[in-house]
Design an enzyme around this catalytic site. Sequence first.
Site, mmCIF file in Angstrom:
data_model
loop_
_atom_site.group_PDB
_atom_site.id
_atom_site.type_symbol
_atom_site.label_atom_id
_atom_site.label_comp_id
_atom_site.label_asym_id
_atom_site.label_seq_id
_atom_site.Cartn_x
_atom_site.Cartn_y
_atom_site.Cartn_z
ATOM 1 N N SER A 64 0.795 -1.237 0.000
ATOM 2 C CA SER A 64 0.000 0.000 0.000
ATOM 3 C C SER A 64 0.825 1.284 0.000
ATOM 4 C CB SER A 64 -0.933 0.016 1.212
ATOM 5 O OG SER A 64 -1.984 -0.877 0.992
ATOM 6 N N LYS A 67 0.197 3.481 -2.867
ATOM 7 C CA LYS A 67 -1.037 4.268 -3.068
ATOM 8 C C LYS A 67 -0.812 5.784 -3.180
ATOM 9 C CE LYS A 67 -3.957 0.750 -0.879
ATOM 10 N NZ LYS A 67 -4.498 0.297 0.422
ATOM 11 N N TYR A 189 -3.256 -2.325 -10.028
ATOM 12 C CA TYR A 189 -3.124 -2.166 -8.579
ATOM 13 C C TYR A 189 -2.207 -3.247 -7.998
ATOM 14 C CZ TYR A 189 -4.278 -2.384 -3.630
ATOM 15 O OH TYR A 189 -4.180 -2.433 -2.266
ATOM 16 N N TYR A 241 -4.485 4.358 7.978
ATOM 17 C CA TYR A 241 -5.819 3.759 8.114
ATOM 18 C C TYR A 241 -6.468 4.173 9.421
ATOM 19 C CZ TYR A 241 -3.533 0.986 4.573
ATOM 20 O OH TYR A 241 -2.818 0.596 3.496
ATOM 21 N N VAL A 259 1.456 -3.668 3.853
ATOM 22 C CA VAL A 259 1.478 -4.949 4.567
ATOM 23 C C VAL A 259 2.764 -5.750 4.310
ATOM 24 C CG1 VAL A 259 -1.025 -5.200 4.805
ATOM 25 C CG2 VAL A 259 0.121 -6.102 2.758
HETATM 26 N N1 GLN Z 1 -1.816 -5.486 -1.892
HETATM 27 C C1 GLN Z 1 -2.363 -5.342 -0.588
HETATM 28 C C2 GLN Z 1 -3.866 -5.470 -0.595
HETATM 29 O O1 GLN Z 1 -4.517 -4.910 -1.398
HETATM 30 C C3 GLN Z 1 -1.965 -4.018 -0.006
HETATM 31 C C4 GLN Z 1 -2.586 -3.742 1.341
HETATM 32 C C5 GLN Z 1 -1.724 -2.953 2.258
HETATM 33 O O2 GLN Z 1 -0.513 -2.849 2.106
HETATM 34 N N2 GLN Z 1 -2.341 -2.379 3.270
HETATM 35 O O3 GLN Z 1 -4.422 -6.164 0.210
#
Ligand code: GLN
Length: 424
Positions: A64, A67, A189, A241, A259
């Site tokens: 993420s 993003k 993505y 988050y 993550v």
């Molecule tokens: N690729 C992961 C997902 O979409 C990224 C989520 C994350 O890093 N919070 O679940």
Amino acid sequence: MTALVQRYLDGILAEHAGVSQGALANYIPELACVDPTGFGLSVSSSDGYVYESGDADVQFTMQSISKPFTYALVLNQLGQDDVDARIGVEPSGEGFNKISVDQVTNMPKNPMINAGAIVACSLVPGRSVDDRFDLVREFYSACAGRSLDFDDDVYRSERASGSRNRGIAYLLDSFGALGADPDDALDLYIRQCSLKVTSTDLARMGSTLARGGLNPLTGRQVTDAAVVRRTLSVMVTCGMYDAAGEWVSAVGMPAKSGVGGGIVAVLPGQLGIGVYSPRIDDKGNSVRGMLVCRSLSQQLGLHFLTVSSEAHAAIRGVYNPRPGVRVYEVHGDLLFAGAEQVARTATRDCAEFDTAILDVSRLHTISEPARALLAGLSDDLQALNKRGLLVDPSGSVAPATAAYDDLVFATVEDALTAAGDQRS
Ligand code: GLN
């Protein structure tokens, strides 16, 4: 290199090395295969010098952390209005993979949750997913200052296990929220999540944001300051988050976690920080990464809402080169509050001079509101029956119009001569 800074960073890493809470993300099976003990920290100064501690050369997938960079890319490509018509900027207060859409507009709440990120991917221009991914990879690489690699195993693993994100993409499509085919948006993505970085890459990417879009390593202006300001804004409110409030309170830097175990944090104008430790908490944030950022912020005083006395430093010197003439030397980076102080000081003290000379030749940068304020100072002084002259060799304050011809000079000596002429 400053040995003291290196010791600080090594000390902070050592302080948290023994923490083993959290777990590897296993909902993407390949992510559960990494070494859970990896621990790296990198800090880039705003001029591009990087300090490294621990496993700063271990590569991991961005997840993420991608993003905010794709959000910046689409802001850059489409402009803010078009992006705002598709993606909100409100914290969702929910987990990253919740289907947080606005009840009325059906728009994702923000670009830092999966729903918003998938919409952002659908807005990346290009004829094919390959084209779009080239653009994304090139943009991230420009921020990092090196060409980033792709982890095919993690990509395939997430593709094979990504029902939830597929569900989100199709739901968004059913709302008419996507700018492209849902499978394509999702594919892009997952690809961007699988780009590999080190903590040093993250620190460099962070420093590019800290510098308003200028990569201090390469000198390349990757995007502009308005795009960066918006991107950092959503990182502040939504980057961590549902831990965003706690993060802003304790750490006080725009940041984004992934993550894969990475965190990028940005101290605008000052630093880019990258941390890696793959054990994450139930919100998807690296446990040791958060602890390191907290310690860094506390021990080095990095909270972005720390009140500094910067505005008071706008006036560098005040002197009277001869009776009736006062020189105000202004320096540094002048924003509205600093300029207000300069203008107020000069008008307040106007009983003590006939002519004020405002020397802005040592200004580094000046914001437009600050510039307008200082450019209007002559008029303000004139209303008080005083003269206001400007030493402005590079034209950073005075507009290049005839109205200023008699007021603007290249040196203090020239201005003094003019002040003398006016007195006689
Ligand atoms: N690729 C992961 C997902 O979409 C990224 C989520 C994350 O890093 N919070 O679940």
